[in-house]
Scaffold this active site. Structure first.
Site, short mmCIF file in Angstrom:
data_model
loop_
_atom_site.label_atom_id
_atom_site.label_comp_id
_atom_site.label_asym_id
_atom_site.label_seq_id
_atom_site.Cartn_x
_atom_site.Cartn_y
_atom_site.Cartn_z
N ASN A 10 0.83 -1.21 0.00
CA ASN A 10 0.00 0.00 0.00
C ASN A 10 0.86 1.26 0.00
O ASN A 10 1.92 1.31 0.61
CB ASN A 10 -1.01 0.02 1.16
CG ASN A 10 -0.41 -0.26 2.52
OD1 ASN A 10 0.56 -0.99 2.66
ND2 ASN A 10 -0.99 0.33 3.55
N GLU B 21 0.43 5.23 0.69
CA GLU B 21 -0.46 6.26 1.23
C GLU B 21 0.00 7.65 0.82
O GLU B 21 1.06 7.82 0.20
CB GLU B 21 -0.50 6.12 2.77
CG GLU B 21 -1.10 4.77 3.16
CD GLU B 21 -1.30 4.60 4.66
OE1 GLU B 21 -0.75 5.40 5.46
OE2 GLU B 21 -2.01 3.65 5.03
N GLU C 257 -3.42 -4.40 -3.20
CA GLU C 257 -4.03 -5.32 -4.17
C GLU C 257 -4.25 -4.62 -5.51
O GLU C 257 -3.98 -5.19 -6.57
CB GLU C 257 -5.39 -5.83 -3.67
CG GLU C 257 -5.33 -6.70 -2.44
CD GLU C 257 -5.45 -5.89 -1.15
OE1 GLU C 257 -4.95 -4.74 -1.09
OE2 GLU C 257 -6.04 -6.43 -0.20
N CYS D 121 -10.37 -5.23 0.76
CA CYS D 121 -11.48 -4.28 0.86
C CYS D 121 -12.40 -4.42 -0.35
O CYS D 121 -12.04 -5.05 -1.37
CB CYS D 121 -10.95 -2.85 0.99
SG CYS D 121 -10.45 -2.09 -0.57
#
Ligand code: THU
Length: 164
Positions: free
Chosen positions: A61, A63, A74, A111
């Site tokens: 990830n 950010e 993902e 998610c």
């Protein structure tokens, strides 16, 4: 009328119960989590996906101070695979995470937005994508497809309807 949806996934107690190939993939996901840029959530997600030509794509990830500008591991992995190897099928996606302030002992499940993206990749390649989900320790879940994880997904067909 009530419609019931059932889905199946496998549950394993530890890494030594899964195949060598799956274990290697999850180890690559663990390594990738170490490279995540997650100074805000301090939740470091790692993904490794295998392609049917033997290649492995890893991602984590990323950010941003403008929070919604960041992106999950993902989607970075799937978009990278589909951008660079559009004709090569994704076989398996391994997902894991670690956190700075607590132990993750439950499998990390993707998610909703990532499920939608992975599901479209699955439809596009017309072959199931397996998903391996794990925390830092504890159980491992394996689903044989993304469709399983996203019933009633939004399909491209919904965009193509004509007025008559
Ligand atoms: N995140 C992922 O990378 N994948 C998921 O499946 C869930 C969440 C990231 C987004 C954000 O950087 C951090 O984890 C906390 O939500």
């Amino acid at each position: 009328m009530k419609i019931k949806y059932n889905f199946e996934f496998e549950e394993y107690e530890s890494l030594d119960q899964i195949s060598d190939a799956d274990r290697q993939l999850i180890h690559k996901a663990i390594d990738s989590a170490d490279k995540a840029y997650a100074p805000y959530s301090k939740y470091f997600v790692g993904v490794a996906l295998s392609l049917d030509d033997g290649r492995v794509v890893t991602a984590n990830n990323q950010e941003n101070a403008a929070y919604p500008s960041g992106l999950c591991a993902e989607r970075i992995a799937v978009f990278y695979a589909n951008s660079n190897f559009p004709d090569t099928k994704i076989e398996t996606i391994a997902i894991t995470a670690k956190a700075e302030n607590f132990d993750i002992s439950e499998p990390v499940t993707p998610c909703g937005a990532c499920r939608q993206v992975m599901a479209e990749a699955e439809n596009r390649q017309q072959e199931s994508i397996r998903v391996i989900m794990m925390g830092e320790k504890g159980k491992i879940y394996i689903s044989e497809s993304i469709a399983n994880l996203l019933p009633l997904m939004f399909h491209a067909e919904g965009l193509k309807k004509q007025k008559h």
